[in-house]
Scaffold this motif. Structure first.
Motif, PDB file in Angstrom:
ATOM      1  N   LYS A  98       0.903  -1.284  -0.092  1.00 58.67           N
ATOM      2  CA  LYS A  98       0.029   0.050   0.062  1.00 58.67           C
ATOM      3  C   LYS A  98       0.977   1.246  -0.073  1.00 58.67           C
ATOM      4  N   PRO A  99       0.472   2.282  -0.585  1.00 59.16           N
ATOM      5  CA  PRO A  99      -0.827   2.510  -1.146  1.00 59.16           C
ATOM      6  C   PRO A  99      -0.818   1.768  -2.632  1.00 59.16           C
ATOM      7  N   GLU A 100      -2.021   1.742  -2.768  1.00 61.94           N
ATOM      8  CA  GLU A 100      -2.208   0.533  -4.002  1.00 61.94           C
ATOM      9  C   GLU A 100      -1.891   1.526  -5.230  1.00 61.94           C
ATOM     10  N   LEU A 101      -1.904   0.815  -6.408  1.00 61.47           N
ATOM     11  CA  LEU A 101      -1.635   1.306  -7.726  1.00 61.47           C
ATOM     12  C   LEU A 101      -3.018   1.541  -8.365  1.00 61.47           C
ATOM     13  N   ASP A 102      -3.530   2.740  -8.588  1.00 64.00           N
ATOM     14  CA  ASP A 102      -4.807   2.938  -8.915  1.00 64.00           C
ATOM     15  C   ASP A 102      -5.454   1.870  -9.936  1.00 64.00           C
ATOM     16  N   GLY A 103      -6.384   1.177  -9.372  1.00 62.16           N
ATOM     17  CA  GLY A 103      -7.014   0.094 -10.298  1.00 62.16           C
ATOM     18  C   GLY A 103      -6.363  -1.356  -9.953  1.00 62.16           C
ATOM     19  N   ARG A 137      -5.222  -3.919  -6.462  1.00 59.52           N
ATOM     20  CA  ARG A 137      -5.725  -3.885  -5.050  1.00 59.52           C
ATOM     21  C   ARG A 137      -4.613  -3.480  -4.205  1.00 59.52           C
ATOM     22  N   ASN A 138      -3.209  -3.578  -4.905  1.00 58.95           N
ATOM     23  CA  ASN A 138      -2.167  -3.102  -4.148  1.00 58.95           C
ATOM     24  C   ASN A 138      -1.126  -2.719  -4.912  1.00 58.95           C
ATOM     25  N   PHE A 139       0.121  -2.257  -4.670  1.00 58.31           N
ATOM     26  CA  PHE A 139       1.021  -1.895  -5.638  1.00 58.31           C
ATOM     27  C   PHE A 139       1.929  -3.091  -5.815  1.00 58.31           C
ATOM     28  N   PRO A 157      14.086 -18.890  -1.006  1.00 59.30           N
ATOM     29  CA  PRO A 157      13.364 -18.874  -2.276  1.00 59.30           C
ATOM     30  C   PRO A 157      12.345 -17.821  -2.233  1.00 59.30           C
ATOM     31  N   VAL A 158      12.107 -17.179  -3.545  1.00 54.89           N
ATOM     32  CA  VAL A 158      10.866 -16.117  -3.482  1.00 54.89           C
ATOM     33  C   VAL A 158       9.739 -16.775  -4.297  1.00 54.89           C
ATOM     34  N   VAL A 159       8.649 -16.637  -3.938  1.00 58.02           N
ATOM     35  CA  VAL A 159       7.472 -17.144  -4.418  1.00 58.02           C
ATOM     36  C   VAL A 159       6.662 -16.244  -4.407  1.00 58.02           C
ATOM     37  N   VAL A 160       6.041 -15.446  -5.584  1.00 60.52           N
ATOM     38  CA  VAL A 160       5.065 -14.362  -5.601  1.00 60.52           C
ATOM     39  C   VAL A 160       3.725 -14.749  -5.463  1.00 60.52           C
ATOM     40  N   ASP A 161       3.063 -13.746  -4.878  1.00 57.68           N
ATOM     41  CA  ASP A 161       1.524 -14.129  -4.903  1.00 57.68           C
ATOM     42  C   ASP A 161       1.155 -12.769  -5.851  1.00 57.68           C
ATOM     43  N   PRO A 162       0.868 -13.067  -6.785  1.00 64.45           N
ATOM     44  CA  PRO A 162       0.179 -12.127  -7.819  1.00 64.45           C
ATOM     45  C   PRO A 162      -1.561 -11.768  -7.675  1.00 64.45           C
ATOM     46  N   SER A 163      -2.018 -12.873  -6.780  1.00 65.66           N
ATOM     47  CA  SER A 163      -3.386 -12.508  -6.775  1.00 65.66           C
ATOM     48  C   SER A 163      -3.765 -11.435  -5.678  1.00 65.66           C
ATOM     49  N   HIS A 164      -3.089 -11.281  -4.550  1.00 68.51           N
ATOM     50  CA  HIS A 164      -3.481  -9.949  -3.721  1.00 68.51           C
ATOM     51  C   HIS A 164      -2.758  -8.770  -4.345  1.00 68.51           C
ATOM     52  N   SER A 165      -1.911  -8.967  -5.063  1.00 73.12           N
ATOM     53  CA  SER A 165      -1.004  -7.705  -5.686  1.00 73.12           C
ATOM     54  C   SER A 165      -1.991  -6.889  -6.364  1.00 73.12           C
ATOM     55  N   VAL A 166      -2.455  -7.704  -7.508  1.00 73.65           N
ATOM     56  CA  VAL A 166      -3.519  -7.071  -8.343  1.00 73.65           C
ATOM     57  C   VAL A 166      -5.047  -6.993  -8.131  1.00 73.65           C
ATOM     58  N   GLY A 167      -5.333  -7.909  -7.518  1.00 71.37           N
ATOM     59  CA  GLY A 167      -6.596  -8.316  -7.124  1.00 71.37           C
ATOM     60  C   GLY A 167      -7.650  -8.605  -7.823  1.00 71.37           C
ATOM     61  N   LYS A 168      -7.327  -8.771  -9.106  1.00 68.06           N
ATOM     62  CA  LYS A 168      -8.511  -9.183 -10.234  1.00 68.06           C
ATOM     63  C   LYS A 168      -8.155 -10.048 -11.117  1.00 68.06           C
ATOM     64  N   ALA A 169      -8.864 -11.233 -11.146  1.00 69.59           N
ATOM     65  CA  ALA A 169      -8.488 -12.496 -12.019  1.00 69.59           C
ATOM     66  C   ALA A 169      -7.687 -12.314 -13.290  1.00 69.59           C
ATOM     67  N   ALA A 170      -8.523 -11.415 -13.971  1.00 65.61           N
ATOM     68  CA  ALA A 170      -8.147 -10.973 -15.603  1.00 65.61           C
ATOM     69  C   ALA A 170      -6.590 -10.338 -15.459  1.00 65.61           C
ATOM     70  N   PHE A 171      -6.179  -9.875 -14.166  1.00 66.41           N
ATOM     71  CA  PHE A 171      -4.692  -9.168 -14.375  1.00 66.41           C
ATOM     72  C   PHE A 171      -3.692 -10.093 -13.929  1.00 66.41           C
ATOM     73  N   VAL A 172      -4.181 -11.245 -13.158  1.00 62.60           N
ATOM     74  CA  VAL A 172      -3.384 -12.243 -12.494  1.00 62.60           C
ATOM     75  C   VAL A 172      -2.012 -12.707 -13.329  1.00 62.60           C
TER      76      VAL A 172
END
Ligand code: PEP
Ligand code: MN
Length: 351
Positions: A247-252, A254-256, A272-287
């Motif tokens: 936070k603050p999120e990127l406009d559009g 869910r998060n930055f 190891p680094v395992v990224v969570d794209p789901s909570h990052s962008v917050g919309k299925a189409a962007f994942v």
């Protein structure tokens, strides 16, 4: 950090080391790595006399002093050859995906079980599912112990390891007793040092993996690594770092999105680094896009929300969950991109 000449100290040797350290107000935690056991010192390990006395013991190979605020997680630590294993996968070796629902709906277990089989089919190496949920509103669904049985059933049916989040001591004890494979520490607890210590100590000496999300308000990369250090210092080196947006999120969104910190993390730590794209962008189409970016940034894998029928899900699933078909495609594409990004060398931070 003390390295033994043999694979591990005998109990008499450990007692001798402990009694010397105690004279200088220091203690020791035994950390069983993949290749050897190391002995992490708590307290101020800079006293020259103490170091000299420990180094003088004929069963000690060396005494390492890393000046970084995180000694165990540091790239040059004696844990650097440690491998974090998740079922049949070695995290950090190739690209691996943990997938499944945000939240297990105890009233509709069939969705979770179908999702579990479908993510396995799509190529995931572990299944995620929230039993207890950290919700912004205390009036929103908080989770249910009954969902743990559904998670364990999914493991039994698929043979894959399972992951769930713990938020308090009681959850921790329940998942330890049940032998859950991956404990997730969510973004809201990433700076809860009391919980991080309990998790490290409670899972010390086990194969349990701790997936630590990046705090949504975390700033410097080192703050994240220090949080991970609490878990390792408690005795469990099976730590996985999970950027999930800040936070603050990127406009559009869910998060930055912060998958871009993957190479910075990998330059500073062996974990190891395992990224969570789901909570990052917050919309299925962007994942899928965030997932491909994570692979390009050299992440070792993804932790991604997936549901066979997201619109019937609870928690984040109606908004964020991708379908198993999309998961299958993005796993294939991410593996290819990851293979290419692995061809570029990272600068490694000095001790
Ligand atoms: C989750 O994984 O469903 C979750 C609540 O994650 P975070 O802590 O990153 O918000
Ligand atoms: Mn979620």
């Amino acid at each position: 950090m003390i390295l033994p000449s043999e694979k591990a100290f005998t109990s008499a040797q450990l007692a001798e080391v402990e009694s010397i350290l105690a004279e200088y107000g220091c203690g020791v935690t035994v950390i069983s790595g993949t290749t050897r056991t190391i002995y992490a010192i708590s307290g101020d390990e800079r006293d020259e006399e103490m170091v000299g006395r420990i180094e003088g013991l004929d069963f000690v190979e060396r005494f390492d002093r890393i000046q970084a605020p995180y000694r165990l997680m540091h790239h040059s630590s004696d844990l650097s050859s440690h491998k974090v294993r998740l079922g049949s996968a070695v995290l950090g070796d190739g690209f691996h995906v943990i997938a499944g629902q945000c939240t297990i709906d105890p009233k509709n277990p069939q969705y979770f079980l179908e999702t579990a089989h479908a993510v396995k089919e799509a190529g995931a190496v572990a299944i995620r599912g929230g039993v207890w949920k950290p919700r912004t509103s205390p009036n929103a669904y908080q989770g249910d112990d009954k969902a743990l049985d559904i998670l364990l059933r999914a493991r039994q049916e698929t043979g894959l390891p399972v992951s769930t989040e713990v938020m308090e001591d009681r959850h921790l004890q329940v998942v330890i007793d049940a032998g859950v494979d991956v404990i997730q520490i969510g973004t809201r607890n990433a700076l809860n040092y009391g919980l991080l210590k309990l998790v490290g100590r409670g899972t010390a000496g086990t194969k349990m993996v701790v997936l630590l999300k990046r705090g949504m308000h975390m700033g410097p990369v080192d703050e994240f690594l220090c949080a991970a250090e609490y878990i390792a210092a408690g005795g469990n080196p099976n730590v996985v770092l999970c950027p999930r947006g800040t936070k603050p999120e990127l406009d559009g969104y869910r998060n930055f999105p912060d998958e871009s910190i993957s190479p910075l993390l990998k330059a500073r730590t062996w974990a190891p680094v395992v990224v969570d794209p789901s909570h990052s962008v917050g919309k299925a189409a962007f994942v899928p896009f965030a997932s491909l970016a994570a692979a390009a940034y050299g992440a070792d894998g993804l932790n991604v929300e997936t549901h066979v029928c997201g619109s019937k899900g609870i928690g984040d699933d109606p908004k964020q969950a991708i379908t198993p078909a999309t998961l299958a495609q993005l796993i294939r594409d991410c593996k290819e991109i990851h293979g290419r990004s692995a061809g570029y060398r990272l600068p490694v931070q000095k001790a």
